[in-house]
Design an enzyme around this catalytic site. Structure first.
Site, PDB file in Angstrom:
ATOM      1  N   ASN A  22       2.624   6.301   7.302  1.00  8.80           N
ATOM      2  CA  ASN A  22       1.396   6.492   6.530  1.00  8.80           C
ATOM      3  C   ASN A  22       0.298   5.677   7.213  1.00  8.80           C
ATOM      4  O   ASN A  22       0.600   4.832   8.066  1.00  8.80           O
ATOM      5  CB  ASN A  22       1.589   6.092   5.060  1.00  8.80           C
ATOM      6  CG  ASN A  22       1.838   4.607   4.891  1.00  8.80           C
ATOM      7  OD1 ASN A  22       1.008   3.778   5.236  1.00  8.80           O
ATOM      8  ND2 ASN A  22       3.026   4.250   4.381  1.00  8.80           N
ATOM      9  N   ASN A  71      10.489   5.843  -4.444  1.00 12.98           N
ATOM     10  CA  ASN A  71      10.631   7.105  -3.723  1.00 12.98           C
ATOM     11  C   ASN A  71      12.039   7.688  -3.748  1.00 12.98           C
ATOM     12  O   ASN A  71      12.263   8.769  -3.218  1.00 12.98           O
ATOM     13  CB  ASN A  71      10.192   6.927  -2.256  1.00 12.98           C
ATOM     14  CG  ASN A  71       8.727   6.591  -2.148  1.00 12.98           C
ATOM     15  OD1 ASN A  71       8.361   5.543  -1.626  1.00 12.98           O
ATOM     16  ND2 ASN A  71       7.878   7.450  -2.675  1.00 12.98           N
ATOM     17  N   ARG A  90      13.234   8.283   6.582  1.00 11.97           N
ATOM     18  CA  ARG A  90      13.734   7.946   5.246  1.00 11.97           C
ATOM     19  C   ARG A  90      14.759   8.952   4.728  1.00 11.97           C
ATOM     20  O   ARG A  90      15.307   8.769   3.642  1.00 11.97           O
ATOM     21  CB  ARG A  90      12.558   7.805   4.260  1.00 11.97           C
ATOM     22  CG  ARG A  90      11.580   6.703   4.652  1.00 11.97           C
ATOM     23  CD  ARG A  90      10.635   6.337   3.521  1.00 11.97           C
ATOM     24  NE  ARG A  90      11.348   5.750   2.390  1.00 11.97           N
ATOM     25  CZ  ARG A  90      10.764   5.342   1.270  1.00 11.97           C
ATOM     26  NH1 ARG A  90       9.458   5.464   1.132  1.00 11.97           N
ATOM     27  NH2 ARG A  90      11.477   4.817   0.285  1.00 11.97           N
ATOM     28  N   ARG A 137       3.145  14.010   1.391  1.00 18.66           N
ATOM     29  CA  ARG A 137       4.586  13.783   1.502  1.00 18.66           C
ATOM     30  C   ARG A 137       5.381  14.759   0.627  1.00 18.66           C
ATOM     31  O   ARG A 137       6.433  15.225   1.016  1.00 18.66           O
ATOM     32  CB  ARG A 137       4.882  12.336   1.122  1.00 18.66           C
ATOM     33  CG  ARG A 137       4.085  11.345   1.966  1.00 18.66           C
ATOM     34  CD  ARG A 137       4.662  11.195   3.349  1.00 18.66           C
ATOM     35  NE  ARG A 137       5.822  10.395   3.269  1.00 18.66           N
ATOM     36  CZ  ARG A 137       5.839   9.061   3.443  1.00 18.66           C
ATOM     37  NH1 ARG A 137       4.743   8.433   3.791  1.00 18.66           N
ATOM     38  NH2 ARG A 137       6.950   8.394   3.329  1.00 18.66           N
ATOM     39  N   HIS A 169       0.645   8.899  -1.436  1.00 18.98           N
ATOM     40  CA  HIS A 169       1.536   9.122  -2.588  1.00 18.98           C
ATOM     41  C   HIS A 169       0.669   8.979  -3.842  1.00 18.98           C
ATOM     42  O   HIS A 169      -0.215   8.117  -3.888  1.00 18.98           O
ATOM     43  CB  HIS A 169       2.624   8.037  -2.681  1.00 18.98           C
ATOM     44  CG  HIS A 169       3.834   8.262  -1.826  1.00 18.98           C
ATOM     45  ND1 HIS A 169       4.474   7.224  -1.164  1.00 18.98           N
ATOM     46  CD2 HIS A 169       4.549   9.391  -1.547  1.00 18.98           C
ATOM     47  CE1 HIS A 169       5.521   7.713  -0.522  1.00 18.98           C
ATOM     48  NE2 HIS A 169       5.590   9.015  -0.725  1.00 18.98           N
ATOM     49  N   ASP A 171       1.240   7.508  -6.526  1.00 15.06           N
ATOM     50  CA  ASP A 171       1.232   6.165  -7.138  1.00 15.06           C
ATOM     51  C   ASP A 171       0.415   5.144  -6.353  1.00 15.06           C
ATOM     52  O   ASP A 171       0.404   3.967  -6.674  1.00 15.06           O
ATOM     53  CB  ASP A 171       2.668   5.663  -7.402  1.00 15.06           C
ATOM     54  CG  ASP A 171       3.438   5.309  -6.138  1.00 15.06           C
ATOM     55  OD1 ASP A 171       2.924   5.509  -5.023  1.00 15.06           O
ATOM     56  OD2 ASP A 171       4.592   4.829  -6.282  1.00 15.06           O
ATOM     57  N   CYS A 271       5.606   0.595  -6.074  1.00 18.48           N
ATOM     58  CA  CYS A 271       6.511   1.270  -5.131  1.00 18.48           C
ATOM     59  C   CYS A 271       7.892   0.634  -5.125  1.00 18.48           C
ATOM     60  O   CYS A 271       8.854   1.268  -4.706  1.00 18.48           O
ATOM     61  CB  CYS A 271       5.986   1.152  -3.694  1.00 18.48           C
ATOM     62  SG  CYS A 271       4.410   1.882  -3.425  1.00 18.48           S
TER      63      CYS A 271
HETATM   64  N1  ARG Z   1       6.378   2.824   4.248  1.00 21.80           N
HETATM   65  C1  ARG Z   1       6.740   3.552   3.070  1.00 21.80           C
HETATM   66  C2  ARG Z   1       6.556   5.037   3.322  1.00 21.80           C
HETATM   67  O1  ARG Z   1       5.634   5.422   4.009  1.00 21.80           O
HETATM   68  C3  ARG Z   1       5.927   3.116   1.907  1.00 21.80           C
HETATM   69  C4  ARG Z   1       6.305   3.812   0.640  1.00 21.80           C
HETATM   70  C5  ARG Z   1       5.478   3.393  -0.544  1.00 21.80           C
HETATM   71  N2  ARG Z   1       5.964   3.982  -1.709  1.00 21.80           N
HETATM   72  C6  ARG Z   1       5.211   4.528  -2.688  1.00 21.80           C
HETATM   73  N3  ARG Z   1       5.816   4.907  -3.762  1.00 21.80           N
HETATM   74  N4  ARG Z   1       3.920   4.709  -2.553  1.00 21.80           N
HETATM   75  O2  ARG Z   1       7.333   5.838   2.872  1.00 21.80           O
END
Ligand code: ARG
Length: 287
Positions: A22, A71, A90, A137, A169, A171, A271
């Site tokens: 991100n 997530n 991920r 995403r 995201h 959130d 998160c």
């Molecule tokens: N580095 C993680 C990603 O890009 C951060 C995730 C943050 N999570 C969230 N629920 N906004 O997936």
């Protein structure tokens, strides 16, 4: 949203190594691992002090983002919709979260389209409304799958389109607090999506955050109840005095929990938690 029972994942293997998963992951600065652990432990303490039950999923080597439990899945009643990650590094988290919820006897599902769990799925209004984000995403197509799995006529599901890659995201830019207020960064949304939010909340209950608060991840905060069951504690990374004042006037109290190391990865307090409550009696909370 109120959180009563949540899941967290220790930042044992947390790091920022995937360039630009991100737009916050600039990798100009290394993660200070000790500091990250202390920030996470302090968050856990602050949450537990608000009488929230915290369970833990075992961190897995090489899954450096697993600390962002939000997530992993989206939970509604006894259903766990496990994420089908868009973020390539991920993808292996899916198995970990699937096993976790399956073993805990949740009705466990995985969707076919890209879907990143509670990071792009937030409830409001005593869980009568579910807001699903898409654009970076989570794919829009997954929303229909989620709706079909949840299959609940009493749940109003809204799709919100994210339009700014910094707020990738839902959130990170939309934070239901209490029962009928929301912290919101309007530059993250398309016009149409903003109107959907105003429509349900009423414009006066939408608390618009400034650029500075957005960058401090104020919209990635956690709203918890106090001892007397009034909903009023908000735990976030940092708030400007202007936003503190607004929240104070609405009877919210603020806890700042420094999350600097997690911001390097594009995440903050919210998160790091996943709501896993199977059923909650909202009537016991005062409005
Ligand atoms: N580095 C993680 C990603 O890009 C951060 C995730 C943050 N999570 C969230 N629920 N906004 O997936």
């Amino acid at each position: 949203m109120i959180f009563n029972h949540i899941l967290m994942c220790r930042p044992k293997y947390f790091d920022v190594i995937h360039y630009k998963l991100n737009s916050h992951m600039l990798m100009k600065k290394n993660v200070n691992k000790n500091l990250a652990f202390n920030q996470w432990a302090s968050l856990r303490n602050n949450i537990e002090r608000c009488d929230v039950k915290v369970d833990f999923i075992k961190p897995k080597k090489n899954l450096v983002d697993m600390v962002f439990a939000a997530n992993g899945a989206l939970i509604y009643k006894n259903k766990a919709i496990v994420s089908n990650f868009n973020a390539e590094p991920r993808k292996l988290e899916t198995l970990q979260y699937f096993k976790y919820f399956y073993n805990k006897n949740y009705e466990t599902h995985i969707v076919g389209f890209d879907f990143e769990g509670a990071g792009d799925g937030l409830f409001s209004h005593k869980k009568n409304h579910l807001w699903l984000g898409h654009g970076f995403r989570t794919s829009k197509e997954s929303h229909l799958e989620v709706k079909n799995i949840l299959n609940d006529d009493n749940l109003n599901i809204h799709s919100l389109e994210l339009s700014n890659d910094l707020w990738y995201h839902l959130d990170t830019c939309f934070c239901p607090i209490g029962h009928n207020d929301v912290l919101l960064y309007d530059k993250a949304f398309t016009k149409e999506s903003l109107y959907k939010i105003y429509d349900i909340y009423g414009e006066k209950n939408c608390i618009h955050v400034s650029d500075e608060d957005a960058s401090n991840f104020a919209c990635n905060s956690i709203s918890l109840k106090n001892d007397d069951n009034t909903i009023s504690t908000i735990i976030g990374n940092k708030f400007t005095s202007e936003l503190r004042f607004k929240l104070f006037n609405l009877n919210y109290s603020i806890i700042e929990n420094d999350m600097s190391e997690f911001l390097l990865s594009g995440g903050s307090t919210k998160c790091c938690i996943l709501d896993i409550e199977k059923d909650i009696d909202y009537n016991k909370y005062k409005l």
